[in-house]
Design a protein around this motif. Structure first.
Motif, PDB file in Angstrom:
ATOM      1  N   VAL A 121      -7.569  57.217  22.531  1.00 58.30           N
ATOM      2  CA  VAL A 121      -7.343  57.844  23.833  1.00 58.30           C
ATOM      3  C   VAL A 121      -7.661  56.792  24.886  1.00 58.30           C
ATOM      4  O   VAL A 121      -8.765  56.243  24.916  1.00 58.30           O
ATOM      5  N   VAL A 122      -6.668  56.516  25.707  1.00 59.85           N
ATOM      6  CA  VAL A 122      -6.737  55.421  26.660  1.00 59.85           C
ATOM      7  C   VAL A 122      -7.123  55.970  28.033  1.00 59.85           C
ATOM      8  O   VAL A 122      -6.555  56.977  28.466  1.00 59.85           O
TER       9      VAL A 122
ATOM     10  N   ALA B 204      -2.994  58.694  22.917  1.00 58.83           N
ATOM     11  CA  ALA B 204      -2.872  59.628  24.040  1.00 58.83           C
ATOM     12  C   ALA B 204      -3.505  58.981  25.265  1.00 58.83           C
ATOM     13  O   ALA B 204      -4.307  58.053  25.144  1.00 58.83           O
ATOM     14  N   ILE B 205      -3.114  59.466  26.423  1.00 53.38           N
ATOM     15  CA  ILE B 205      -3.680  58.975  27.677  1.00 53.38           C
ATOM     16  C   ILE B 205      -4.603  60.055  28.240  1.00 53.38           C
ATOM     17  O   ILE B 205      -4.240  61.236  28.255  1.00 53.38           O
ATOM     18  N   GLN B 206      -5.810  59.657  28.645  1.00 54.25           N
ATOM     19  CA  GLN B 206      -6.730  60.623  29.243  1.00 54.25           C
ATOM     20  C   GLN B 206      -6.064  61.304  30.438  1.00 54.25           C
ATOM     21  O   GLN B 206      -5.273  60.697  31.156  1.00 54.25           O
TER      22      GLN B 206
END
Lengths: 323, 323
Positions: free
Chosen positions: A102-103, A136-138
């Protein structure tokens, strides 16, 4: 433990206890369930010759790394190496890895490229190719960089999985490398740049054979991890503080409690011939006798640490709980 | 793609492309690397009879669930079922799961117990026992509930892994169950309570045998996922909008783009006898012909969606990119 308690009152170990207490692992394929460095499965089509080892570990910004302070290739490498350290602790041979990331919203493309490069390079170097993943992106700015790495390995054909719980009374306790001072004030240090002791574990398994009774990697501090090995073996550990192999600049208390050494703690039959060092792909590392396993009725400590002056400390209190 | 671009400019697919572009999977043990529903490994001690399938997927509060709106046992169940849907898409048999969880600071103990209960119950029900895990607590209040589930499975002994890329020109496209409207305004709905189509995939593999050419689960929307199957097969898909099996209350556009249906899209030899429904442990579900695979030089669309009036749309644009 029940009721509207919020998390700050719990430690991660308590949460794991909640999870583990709900387990009913009666599946005959599960040789080792939760609670060791890795789980072990017997695939039905195998003759029983070698179990499949698997586990998952996380690296989270602010808890295990400081993402603003170091290049992200080193973070990716650390995430893979942490899981490989668990493979070493079972004397396993790496097979494959998976990464879920998770970025944070503030990440730069170059940072993500570096992270992936670090994950891939480490996985490839240790013959554990990264075969899958998820990104996934935060959603919110407060969400941290979060990496979970799953590792698969195969157990040693002769010994099977070397668990934490095989220690016997009278065993000597050995540790690879040096301990303490793994985290420098600037966020770098051994905790980022360690080499997982995969080769050294194989060398120990080959040299010691059935005399290698139990093994764990030191991630949360020698005191706490020695307590885990001793408890799983139904014994107490005694550690001679003066014998601890210290990293440059570290003291004996650092060696007991700093953690993130990613060295191996072994319980070995006292009659075995123990080498002074073990060969790895990046050189030899020392192997030091630091204590023994047994039962000492005079002490209630799981880990009895003897100071040079003779004072005895409760070693199981030394270390940290970072999940 | 290089330079100081921050993440909002990228989609998760772009990040995956960065990761995948760095892969050099020459390891002979890797039968299928990244890019399908699951990776496939051949263990050396196997005679080649069945590959090991593995993959990881995430459920993150705010992206895949709304943790404040639903009970956490359903979140745990969804996290396991999402991974099992990938197993179904390969016609695999579940073997084991691992879960890594990051808990928000605001979580209550009862919520964590419910989450673990949901993870364990789903894993046990599908013969994929939760054999390991890792738990950490978010450091900052903004950090969301984050769950990554790794799943292991074995490939069908006869068919091997049923990948996305096996579709052939002339194949019919079939879909299980009903599509669209998976997310209700209150955060609940099919996306939380779906049943992974593991049994139905086995039934299809048994009934269709080698005529089952390719399969994918519909997580990001029929349009987008049909494009993935078609692209992996080197073909175009055509979908007849009037034939889409709709969930109650959903329209054809919902069916194309909503996603989180977790139904199976199959490419099957047009000469095969296709059953009207498939048996699962919770009943039968319909199997509907919605289109075909081929090459249509008159259209540049990867997925040609034909509306009832004859208008053609680019179906590959319908769906979402949530990682």
């Amino acid at each position: 433990m029940r009721g509207a308690h919020t998390i700050p009152a719990m430690r991660e170990q308590d949460i794991m206890a909640v999870i583990t207490s709900q387990r009913r692992l009666t599946d005959p394929r599960v040789l080792l369930g939760p609670g060791d460095d890795l789980a072990a499965l017997l695939l039905q089509r195998q003759g029983g010759g070698g179990a499949l080892l698997l586990g998952v570990d996380q690296v989270i910004d602010g808890l295990h790394v400081h993402a603003h302070a170091v290049s992200w290739d080193r973070i990716g490498r650390k995430a893979v190496h942490r899981s490989l350290s668990d493979v070493a602790a079972m004397a396993g041979r790496p097979l494959a890895t998976l990464a879920a990331v998770v970025v944070p919203t503030s990440a730069e493309v170059a940072e993500i490229e570096a992270l992936c490069s670090g994950l891939n390079a480490a996985a490839t170097a240790w013959e554990a190719p990264l075969v899958g993943g998820d990104v996934a992106i935060q959603r919110d700015a407060g969400g941290p960089l979060t990496i979970s790495v799953t590792v698969l390995a195969t157990a040693d054909e002769a010994l099977g999985p070397v668990s934490r719980g095989g220690g016997r009374a009278g065993d000597v306790l050995l540790v690879t490398g040096h301990l303490g001072g793994s985290l420098k004030p600037d966020g770098t240090g051994h905790h980022l740049d360690f080499i997982p002791r995969v080769d050294e574990a194989h060398a120990a398994a080959d040299l010691l054979g059935e005399s290698l009774h139990a093994m764990i990697d030191i991630s949360d501090g020698l005191g706490r991890d020695a307590a885990r090995l001793a408890a799983a073996s139904g014994l107490q550990a005694q550690i001679n503080m003066a014998r601890l192999p210290l990293r440059a600049g570290a003291g004996a208390m650092d060696a007991l409690q700093d953690g993130e050494d990613y060295e191996l703690l072994m319980a070995v039959d006292a009659r075995a011939t123990v080498p002074a060092s073990l060969e790895g792909r990046h050189g030899r590392c020392p192997l030091t006798v630091i204590g023994s396993l047994g039962t000492w009725e005079a002490s209630t400590h799981r880990v009895v640490v003897t100071e040079p002056g003779g004072t005895q400390l409760d070693g199981s209190k030394f270390g940290w709980d970072h999940g």
